[in-house]
Write an enzyme that holds these catalytic residues in place. Structure first.
Site, PDB file in Angstrom:
ATOM      1  N   THR A   1       0.657  -1.339  -0.145  1.00  0.00           N
ATOM      2  CA  THR A   1      -0.072  -0.059   0.031  1.00  0.00           C
ATOM      3  C   THR A   1       0.754   1.294  -0.101  1.00  0.00           C
ATOM      4  OG1 THR A   1      -0.238   0.020   2.569  1.00  0.00           O
ATOM      5  CG2 THR A   1      -1.862  -1.170   1.224  1.00  0.00           C
ATOM      6  N   TRP A   2       2.211   1.147  -0.444  1.00  0.00           N
ATOM      7  CA  TRP A   2       2.981   2.386  -0.227  1.00  0.00           C
ATOM      8  C   TRP A   2       2.538   3.311  -1.384  1.00  0.00           C
ATOM      9  CZ3 TRP A   2       8.813   2.217  -1.203  1.00  0.00           C
ATOM     10  CH2 TRP A   2       9.473   3.493  -0.399  1.00  0.00           C
TER      11      TRP A   2
ATOM     12  N   ASP B   1      -0.308  -5.363   3.638  1.00  0.00           N
ATOM     13  CA  ASP B   1       1.042  -4.832   3.968  1.00  0.00           C
ATOM     14  C   ASP B   1       0.690  -3.118   3.974  1.00  0.00           C
ATOM     15  OD1 ASP B   1       3.937  -4.932   4.877  1.00  0.00           O
ATOM     16  OD2 ASP B   1       3.920  -3.449   3.276  1.00  0.00           O
TER      17      ASP B   1
ATOM     18  N   TYR C   1       3.789   4.987   5.259  1.00  0.00           N
ATOM     19  CA  TYR C   1       3.180   5.543   3.945  1.00  0.00           C
ATOM     20  C   TYR C   1       2.326   6.534   3.881  1.00  0.00           C
ATOM     21  CZ  TYR C   1       5.304   0.932   3.224  1.00  0.00           C
ATOM     22  OH  TYR C   1       6.194  -0.290   3.181  1.00  0.00           O
TER      23      TYR C   1
ATOM     24  N   TYR D   1       9.335  -8.018  -0.468  1.00  0.00           N
ATOM     25  CA  TYR D   1       8.831  -6.630  -1.227  1.00  0.00           C
ATOM     26  C   TYR D   1       9.641  -6.284  -1.997  1.00  0.00           C
ATOM     27  CZ  TYR D   1      12.390  -3.411   1.046  1.00  0.00           C
ATOM     28  OH  TYR D   1      13.585  -2.691   1.427  1.00  0.00           O
TER      29      TYR D   1
ATOM     30  N   LEU E   1       8.089  -6.752  -8.097  1.00  0.00           N
ATOM     31  CA  LEU E   1       7.862  -6.208  -9.530  1.00  0.00           C
ATOM     32  C   LEU E   1       9.016  -5.418  -9.891  1.00  0.00           C
ATOM     33  CD1 LEU E   1       4.114  -5.605  -9.764  1.00  0.00           C
ATOM     34  CD2 LEU E   1       5.540  -7.759 -10.417  1.00  0.00           C
TER      35      LEU E   1
ATOM     36  N   ARG F   1      10.640   5.221  -7.161  1.00  0.00           N
ATOM     37  CA  ARG F   1      11.300   4.866  -8.298  1.00  0.00           C
ATOM     38  C   ARG F   1      12.633   5.324  -8.526  1.00  0.00           C
ATOM     39  NH1 ARG F   1       5.749   4.496 -11.253  1.00  0.00           N
ATOM     40  NH2 ARG F   1       5.740   6.493 -10.173  1.00  0.00           N
TER      41      ARG F   1
HETATM   42  N1  LIG Z   1       9.623  -2.988   4.388  1.00  0.00           N
HETATM   43  C1  LIG Z   1       9.918  -2.003   3.603  1.00  0.00           C
HETATM   44  O1  LIG Z   1      10.882  -1.128   3.992  1.00  0.00           O
HETATM   45  C2  LIG Z   1       9.133  -1.976   2.541  1.00  0.00           C
HETATM   46  C3  LIG Z   1       9.925  -1.037   1.301  1.00  0.00           C
HETATM   47  C4  LIG Z   1       9.376  -0.878   0.051  1.00  0.00           C
HETATM   48  C5  LIG Z   1       8.111  -1.562  -0.161  1.00  0.00           C
HETATM   49  N2  LIG Z   1       7.428  -2.080   0.819  1.00  0.00           N
HETATM   50  C6  LIG Z   1       5.842  -2.788   0.623  1.00  0.00           C
HETATM   51  O2  LIG Z   1       6.107  -3.626  -0.542  1.00  0.00           O
HETATM   52  C7  LIG Z   1       5.012  -3.410  -1.347  1.00  0.00           C
HETATM   53  C8  LIG Z   1       5.508  -3.539  -2.801  1.00  0.00           C
HETATM   54  O3  LIG Z   1       6.751  -2.734  -3.272  1.00  0.00           O
HETATM   55  P1  LIG Z   1       6.583  -1.418  -4.063  1.00  0.00           P
HETATM   56  O4  LIG Z   1       5.215  -1.165  -4.210  1.00  0.00           O
HETATM   57  O5  LIG Z   1       7.656  -0.660  -3.510  1.00  0.00           O
HETATM   58  O6  LIG Z   1       6.993  -2.123  -5.516  1.00  0.00           O
HETATM   59  P2  LIG Z   1       6.565  -3.368  -6.406  1.00  0.00           P
HETATM   60  O7  LIG Z   1       5.453  -3.790  -5.990  1.00  0.00           O
HETATM   61  O8  LIG Z   1       7.652  -4.155  -7.096  1.00  0.00           O
HETATM   62  O9  LIG Z   1       6.010  -2.270  -7.837  1.00  0.00           O
HETATM   63  C9  LIG Z   1       5.008  -1.181  -7.723  1.00  0.00           C
HETATM   64  C10 LIG Z   1       4.810  -0.765  -9.007  1.00  0.00           C
HETATM   65  O10 LIG Z   1       4.421  -1.864  -9.893  1.00  0.00           O
HETATM   66  C11 LIG Z   1       3.234  -1.286 -10.855  1.00  0.00           C
HETATM   67  N3  LIG Z   1       2.337  -2.547 -11.263  1.00  0.00           N
HETATM   68  C12 LIG Z   1       1.976  -3.376 -10.223  1.00  0.00           C
HETATM   69  N4  LIG Z   1       1.073  -4.263 -11.101  1.00  0.00           N
HETATM   70  C13 LIG Z   1       1.175  -4.133 -12.176  1.00  0.00           C
HETATM   71  C14 LIG Z   1       0.989  -4.533 -13.463  1.00  0.00           C
HETATM   72  N5  LIG Z   1       0.092  -5.645 -13.514  1.00  0.00           N
HETATM   73  N6  LIG Z   1       1.270  -4.077 -14.470  1.00  0.00           N
HETATM   74  C15 LIG Z   1       2.078  -2.963 -14.552  1.00  0.00           C
HETATM   75  N7  LIG Z   1       2.402  -2.165 -13.491  1.00  0.00           N
HETATM   76  C16 LIG Z   1       2.028  -2.771 -12.267  1.00  0.00           C
HETATM   77  C17 LIG Z   1       2.463  -0.482  -9.757  1.00  0.00           C
HETATM   78  O11 LIG Z   1       1.825   0.323 -10.434  1.00  0.00           O
HETATM   79  P3  LIG Z   1       0.495   1.169  -9.949  1.00  0.00           P
HETATM   80  O12 LIG Z   1       0.625   1.375  -8.013  1.00  0.00           O
HETATM   81  O13 LIG Z   1       0.625   2.564 -10.503  1.00  0.00           O
HETATM   82  O14 LIG Z   1      -0.699   0.289 -10.294  1.00  0.00           O
HETATM   83  C18 LIG Z   1       3.778   0.484  -9.273  1.00  0.00           C
HETATM   84  O15 LIG Z   1       4.176   1.250  -9.712  1.00  0.00           O
HETATM   85  C19 LIG Z   1       4.922  -1.648  -0.924  1.00  0.00           C
HETATM   86  O16 LIG Z   1       3.647  -1.217  -1.616  1.00  0.00           O
HETATM   87  C20 LIG Z   1       5.195  -1.908   0.479  1.00  0.00           C
HETATM   88  O17 LIG Z   1       3.853  -2.463   1.030  1.00  0.00           O
HETATM   89  C21 LIG Z   1       7.865  -2.463   1.853  1.00  0.00           C
END
Ligand SMILES: NC(=O)c1ccc[n+]([C@@H]2O[C@H](COP(=O)([O-])OP(=O)(O)OC[C@H]3O[C@@H](n4cnc5c(N)ncnc54)[C@H](OP(=O)(O)O)[C@@H]3O)[C@@H](O)[C@H]2O)c1
Length: 316
Positions: free
Chosen positions: A20-21, A52, A57, A202, A205, A226
């Site tokens: 949900t970031w 998550d 966030y 995490y 993608l 990013r």
């Molecule tokens: N513990 C930590 O320190 C930490 C750090 C980073 C992240 N996290 C958690 O992990 C989660 C996931 O990581 P993340 O959000 O940073 O990166 P991610 O999941 O690797 O990538 C997110 C990106 O992928 C895009 N996306 C998702 N599905 C897609 C699809 N089918 N086709 C095209 N684009 C797609 C999203 O677009 P849209 O959103 O525009 O749809 C967003 O821009 C976070 O939301 C957070 O909850 C935790």
């Protein structure tokens, strides 16, 4: 959707967790509140039962959204909510503190935002060397005894830091960055899984780079995660990742033109030490697309080809 036991917690979680970031509305593409709330609703409707979030966030906005949707749908007992402590987002800056008084305050705020009286899994977001881990763990143990949190875990900890924290309480979950383009945590993930922890990866993608959305190097504002947090969009890494993405194109074609995101998700959750892949997503259509990941199987041979390509393009 596929469900799996999460370590030894007794929770049975979806192998895709909702991140949900981006939904928080800070540091990612901007969307209306309706779109972001609908993303949470559609994830739950699509079978995702693992969510998550974190106070970091956008200062609790993601937690608030999760709380609103879960309350409205009346499904609190059907979902596992993960939130974190020790990192806050104040006036556009991330502030880290694992001091007991901070954690106690944060926990109350998270419970209020989430409109719940318990948090299924409470993670220390980042290690904080300025506070003895014994003090942090004692605080978390007390919260657990009071029933405000059910399980304790850590994120972004080294193996040594997990061992140290484990001296003062039960660590049941580990949340590291892990994807086809970021494998440096792999050894400690294997180790943590062997210790019985649930592992939630995490950034599976690669912040979107593994979806095929970017074929030319994009320019993000400096506050965008990013460019600020993830390193995949900088050269020479970007061009190397594009070679991997071309190989994913070929595998996608073999499977009838499936979306590349599904390959990245399958590659991640097929690793035996990964319980669930957290995917950040703000759009209903993309959530449906991602939840189709398990409608086909990435063969062992294809996974091995991808592993070899990752080694060749990214690890030399
Ligand atoms: N513990 C930590 O320190 C930490 C750090 C980073 C992240 N996290 C958690 O992990 C989660 C996931 O990581 P993340 O959000 O940073 O990166 P991610 O999941 O690797 O990538 C997110 C990106 O992928 C895009 N996306 C998702 N599905 C897609 C699809 N089918 N086709 C095209 N684009 C797609 C999203 O677009 P849209 O959103 O525009 O749809 C967003 O821009 C976070 O939301 C957070 O909850 C935790």
């Amino acid at each position: 959707m596929i469900y799996t036991p999460f370590g030894q917690t007794g929770c049975c979680v979806s192998e895709i967790a909702l991140g949900t970031w981006g939904i928080s509305g800070s540091g990612w593409d901007e969307n209306s509140e309706d779109v972001r709330l609908d993303a949470i609703r559609s994830a739950i409707e699509s079978g995702i039962n693992f969510i998550d979030t974190a106070p970091a966030y956008n200062g609790g906005i993601a937690e608030d959204y999760v709380g609103r949707v879960v309350q409205k749908m009346g499904i609190r007992d059907k979902v596992y909510i993960v939130t974190k402590c020790g990192t806050e987002f104040v006036n556009g800056k991330y502030v880290r503190s694992c001091a007991p008084s901070v954690i106690l305050r944060e926990c109350e705020t998270s419970l209020r935002n989430l409109r719940t009286d318990y948090i299924d899994l409470y993670l220390i977001h980042w290690p904080d060397a300025s506070v003895p881990i014994a003090e942090t763990m004692e605080t978390l143990n007390n919260l657990k005894q009071q029933g405000k949190i059910r399980h304790i875990g850590v994120s972004n900890f080294s193996r040594e830091q997990i061992i140290e924290a484990s001296k003062y309480g039960l660590i049941e979950a580990y949340q590291p960055q892990y994807s086809m383009v970021f494998r440096s945590n792999e050894n400690q993930m294997k180790w943590a899984a062997e210790q019985g922890m649930g592992i939630m990866a995490y950034g599976s993608l690669g912040a979107g780079i593994l979806t095929g959305t970017y074929r030319k190097r994009p320019k993000f504002p400096p506050t965008d995660n990013r460019s600020r947090f993830y390193k995949h969009f900088k050269e020479p890494k970007f061009s190397r990742i594009m070679k991997l993405v071309s190989l994913m194109d070929v595998i996608a074609e073999v499977h009838g033109g499936i979306p590349l995101a599904q390959i990245a998700i399958n590659w991640c959750v097929q690793k035996p030490f990964v319980s669930s892949s957290i995917v950040g997503v703000q759009h209903r259509e993309r959530i449906m697309e991602n939840c189709g990941s398990f409608d086909w199987v990435l063969t062992d041979e294809e996974a091995a080809i991808l592993d070899a390509a990752i080694k060749l393009y990214l690890e030399q």
